[in-house]
Write an enzyme that holds these catalytic residues in place. Structure first.
Site, PDB file in Angstrom:
ATOM      1  N   ILE A 109      35.602  62.495  61.733  1.00 34.82           N
ATOM      2  CA  ILE A 109      35.855  61.852  60.438  1.00 34.82           C
ATOM      3  C   ILE A 109      34.804  62.282  59.418  1.00 34.82           C
ATOM      4  O   ILE A 109      33.607  62.082  59.604  1.00 34.82           O
ATOM      5  CB  ILE A 109      35.852  60.309  60.576  1.00 34.82           C
ATOM      6  CG1 ILE A 109      36.885  59.862  61.632  1.00 34.82           C
ATOM      7  CG2 ILE A 109      36.127  59.664  59.223  1.00 34.82           C
ATOM      8  CD1 ILE A 109      38.314  60.290  61.361  1.00 34.82           C
ATOM      9  N   LYS A 110      35.309  62.875  58.342  1.00 37.75           N
ATOM     10  CA  LYS A 110      34.430  63.366  57.278  1.00 37.75           C
ATOM     11  C   LYS A 110      34.327  62.286  56.201  1.00 37.75           C
ATOM     12  O   LYS A 110      35.348  61.791  55.707  1.00 37.75           O
ATOM     13  CB  LYS A 110      35.033  64.660  56.715  1.00 37.75           C
ATOM     14  CG  LYS A 110      34.031  65.632  56.145  1.00 37.75           C
ATOM     15  CD  LYS A 110      34.715  66.971  55.860  1.00 37.75           C
ATOM     16  CE  LYS A 110      33.787  67.931  55.185  1.00 37.75           C
ATOM     17  NZ  LYS A 110      34.490  69.147  54.747  1.00 37.75           N
ATOM     18  N   LEU A 111      33.087  61.965  55.861  1.00 37.35           N
ATOM     19  CA  LEU A 111      32.827  60.856  54.932  1.00 37.35           C
ATOM     20  C   LEU A 111      31.906  61.320  53.819  1.00 37.35           C
ATOM     21  O   LEU A 111      30.975  62.091  54.073  1.00 37.35           O
ATOM     22  CB  LEU A 111      32.120  59.711  55.683  1.00 37.35           C
ATOM     23  CG  LEU A 111      32.858  59.115  56.878  1.00 37.35           C
ATOM     24  CD1 LEU A 111      31.878  58.523  57.869  1.00 37.35           C
ATOM     25  CD2 LEU A 111      33.852  58.061  56.387  1.00 37.35           C
ATOM     26  N   THR A 139      37.939  70.898  57.138  1.00 43.57           N
ATOM     27  CA  THR A 139      38.874  70.876  56.006  1.00 43.57           C
ATOM     28  C   THR A 139      38.286  69.931  54.967  1.00 43.57           C
ATOM     29  O   THR A 139      37.348  69.186  55.243  1.00 43.57           O
ATOM     30  CB  THR A 139      40.265  70.362  56.420  1.00 43.57           C
ATOM     31  OG1 THR A 139      40.153  68.993  56.836  1.00 43.57           O
ATOM     32  CG2 THR A 139      40.852  71.189  57.551  1.00 43.57           C
ATOM     33  N   ALA A 192      38.310  66.001  59.359  1.00 46.67           N
ATOM     34  CA  ALA A 192      39.355  65.514  58.448  1.00 46.67           C
ATOM     35  C   ALA A 192      38.718  64.459  57.549  1.00 46.67           C
ATOM     36  O   ALA A 192      38.111  63.503  58.054  1.00 46.67           O
ATOM     37  CB  ALA A 192      40.513  64.915  59.243  1.00 46.67           C
TER      38      ALA A 192
END
Ligand code: G3P
Length: 217
Positions: free
Chosen positions: A82-84, A27, A56
């Site tokens: 965890i999307k960074l 997402t 996310a």
């Protein structure tokens, strides 16, 4: 190659999950906005649908807040990744989260050097955006090729998660190049099964089968 679906539409995810072909979900803030729903509620629901990795994305741009947001998101479910963003703060957060045992997806990658930095920061996934490079008349697939060579040269374990995929041809080329994962919008994922000769051949078989007057059951 693993298939992730790039959407926050839980009905679409449910439908694709039922095929058994789905390995995860990605997402981004734009997809969450499009869903019109609360971010954490959507992520929780998606994590209930699939056992695969669910990316996310943090909304902060500074290291300290990114880490706080990451902890909040990580607590939603075990399969949250965890999307960074690919910035120095994002890479610093990636390094720390990786050391803590949290899976990470470094996103908005548009160059091989950025992908090299993400791998050095220990990213679980790197997300190079193919379509957005094509949009500005650059070669998105060439970027995937370059990253594959670099990661293989040095034995980096970071998985190449080809993103911003717009066409079935992007998917085919990513598989040939050796991307580890393709994250694909639902409509493009469904289009992969289609071929006019499959439809034509099936019609002919069904017509001939009807002529036999037989039934298997
Ligand atoms: O989720 C990141 C990426 O797949 C976005 O794709 O089509 O908005 O460039 P797109």
């Amino acid at each position: 190659m693993k298939f992730f679906v790039d959407t926050a539409d839980t009905a679409e995810i449910q439908e694709l999950e039922a095929t058994g072909l789905l390995d995860g979900v990605t997402t981004n803030p734009s997809l969450i906005a499009k869903s019109g729903r609360q971010f954490k509620d959507v992520i929780k629901e998606i994590c209930g649908i699939t056992k695969g990795d669910v990316s996310a994305e943090v909304a902060a741009t500074d290291f300290e807040t990114m880490i706080k947001e990451a902890h909040e998101l990580r607590n939603i479910a075990d399969n949250v990744v965890i999307k960074l963003p690919l910035t120095f703060d994002g890479l610093k957060a990636c390094k720390q989260l990786t050391e803590d045992g949290t899976k990470t997806n470094v996103t908005l990658c548009f160059s091989a050097n950025q992908a090299l930095l993400a791998a050095k920061a220990g990213a679980t996934y790197i997300s190079p955006f193919i379509g957005r490079l094509d949009d500005i008349h650059m070669d998105g697939l060439e970027l995937i090729r370059e990253i594959r060579v670099i990661y293989d040269n040095f034995g980096f374990e970071t998985e190449i998660l080809a993103a911003s995929i717009r066409t079935p041809n992007h998917v085919r080329e990513c598989a040939i190049i050796g991307a580890d994962v393709a994250t694909v919008p639902p409509a493009t994922l469904k289009a992969l099964v289609k071929h006019p000769l499959t439809d034509k051949g099936l019609d002919a078989f069904l017509t001939d089968w009807a002529k036999t007057g037989q039934s298997i059951l």
